[in-house]
Design a protein around this motif. Structure first.
Motif, PDB file in Angstrom:
ATOM      1  N   ASP A 190    -137.389   6.245  49.909  1.00  0.00           N
ATOM      2  CA  ASP A 190    -137.475   5.154  48.934  1.00  0.00           C
ATOM      3  C   ASP A 190    -137.832   3.857  49.644  1.00  0.00           C
ATOM      4  N   ILE A 239    -139.723  12.221  46.272  1.00  0.00           N
ATOM      5  CA  ILE A 239    -138.566  13.105  46.197  1.00  0.00           C
ATOM      6  C   ILE A 239    -139.060  14.536  46.113  1.00  0.00           C
ATOM      7  N   ARG A 255    -141.487   5.837  45.780  1.00  0.00           N
ATOM      8  CA  ARG A 255    -140.413   6.796  46.040  1.00  0.00           C
ATOM      9  C   ARG A 255    -140.968   8.210  46.005  1.00  0.00           C
ATOM     10  N   ALA A 262    -130.726  16.019  42.499  1.00  0.00           N
ATOM     11  CA  ALA A 262    -131.865  15.095  42.604  1.00  0.00           C
ATOM     12  C   ALA A 262    -131.625  13.838  41.782  1.00  0.00           C
ATOM     13  N   ALA A 271    -130.580   6.003  45.561  1.00  0.00           N
ATOM     14  CA  ALA A 271    -131.736   5.213  45.993  1.00  0.00           C
ATOM     15  C   ALA A 271    -131.875   3.941  45.166  1.00  0.00           C
ATOM     16  N   ASP A 272    -131.586   4.017  43.869  1.00  0.00           N
ATOM     17  CA  ASP A 272    -131.593   2.811  43.040  1.00  0.00           C
ATOM     18  C   ASP A 272    -130.591   1.799  43.583  1.00  0.00           C
ATOM     19  N   GLU A 280    -131.412  10.053  43.316  1.00  0.00           N
ATOM     20  CA  GLU A 280    -132.222   8.924  42.847  1.00  0.00           C
ATOM     21  C   GLU A 280    -131.347   7.739  42.439  1.00  0.00           C
ATOM     22  N   ARG A 281    -130.184   8.016  41.910  1.00  0.00           N
ATOM     23  CA  ARG A 281    -129.275   6.911  41.589  1.00  0.00           C
ATOM     24  C   ARG A 281    -128.780   6.230  42.863  1.00  0.00           C
ATOM     25  N   VAL A 294    -135.231  12.278  49.750  1.00  0.00           N
ATOM     26  CA  VAL A 294    -135.774  11.098  49.088  1.00  0.00           C
ATOM     27  C   VAL A 294    -136.227  10.114  50.156  1.00  0.00           C
ATOM     28  N   ASN A 346    -143.161   8.640  42.666  1.00  0.00           N
ATOM     29  CA  ASN A 346    -142.979   7.820  41.465  1.00  0.00           C
ATOM     30  C   ASN A 346    -143.129   8.648  40.189  1.00  0.00           C
TER      31      ASN A 346
END
Length: 261
Positions: free
Chosen positions: A119, A128, A126, A10, A17-18, A14-15, A117, A138
């Protein structure tokens, strides 16, 4: 799979998605020119750039994992772990400046999505969720709305155009049995099912890169998501009509209405 594994995956998702969000936000200021693919759907240079960037990150971090993406050839779909990428879900909305698009990232284990995810880099939202990882928006835990009857349910549909005549009749029957319907939400609508703002989201003509990320998010918020026949969604499900509901009981009522077509 142990909890440390899903949490590590996860964090990596998220990285990713960043990374995708940074590319999209930078690109928005430079215009949204597009090409038309063989299936007549639009594609932008940003779709390709985002997917290429995420694939490069995946190749470094998890070279033994497979990848299924919208814009480039799939790799290793027979492997235990497969990442699924839709760089811009809702390309038409992106091109026209309507902020209901998003990047979808999922991880499947032996074909079944276990992490997802959604995003949206414009609205800064966001979602997840994953097996052993309750759905968050979030960073805050969310749940679907429980106890809604079909007559009280709020329905979402991204676009009715992909429905054939029989599917359109089934959709209209479902729509007439719900409280009211909102259109155009795209992947956002499935996030809204997971946080209780919508009770049902339904779409036609979706592919695995469209729905694999949605599945763990809805499921781990307390909802249900399947194709219209009630079958579970996997990376091998192919082109499908998909429906998500806020509870298994509501989902049963939805599937009953849809099955009559």
């Amino acid at each position: 799979m142990s909890k440390p594994d899903i949490h590590a995956f996860a964090g990596f998702a998220e990285r990713l998605a960043d990374r995708s969000g940074a590319i999209i936000r930078e690109a928005i200021a430079k215009g949204r020119s597009f090409d038309t693919k063989a299936d007549r759907s639009p594609v932008t240079e940003i779709d390709r750039r985002v997917e290429d960037s995420l694939r490069r990150e995946l190749a470094i971090a998890h070279p033994d994992h497979g990848i299924l993406g919208e814009e480039y050839e799939s790799i290793g779909l027979d492997r235990d772990f497969v990442w699924i990428i839709d760089p811009i879900d809702g390309t038409k909305a992106f091109i026209t400046g309507i902020p209901t698009f998003g990047t979808l990232i999922a991880l499947a284990y032996k074909g079944t999505p276990i992490l997802g995810v959604i995003d949206n880099p414009v609205t800064a939202e966001r979602w997840i969720g994953g097996d052993g990882l309750p759905t968050r928006r979030n960073g805050e835990a969310v749940q679907t709305r429980k106890g809604a009857s079909l007559a009280d349910a709020i329905l979402g549909n991204g676009n009715p155009e992909p429905f054939d005549a029989g599917e359109r009749a089934a959709f209209e029957r479902l729509r007439s049995d719900t409280k009211w319907c909102v259109y155009g939400g795209g992947c956002h609508a499935y996030g809204r099912v997971s946080d209780g703002a919508l009770d049902i989201s339904i779409d036609g003509g979706l592919d695995p890169f469209d729905y694999c990320a949605l599945t763990p998010i809805v499921r781990n918020a307390g909802g249900a998501i399947t194709d219209w026949e009630g079958r579970e969604l996997t990376i091998h499900s192919g082109h499908r009509c998909v429906v998500a509901s806020g509870s298994p009981a509501l989902h049963g009522a939805v599937l009953d209405r849809l099955s009559r077509h």
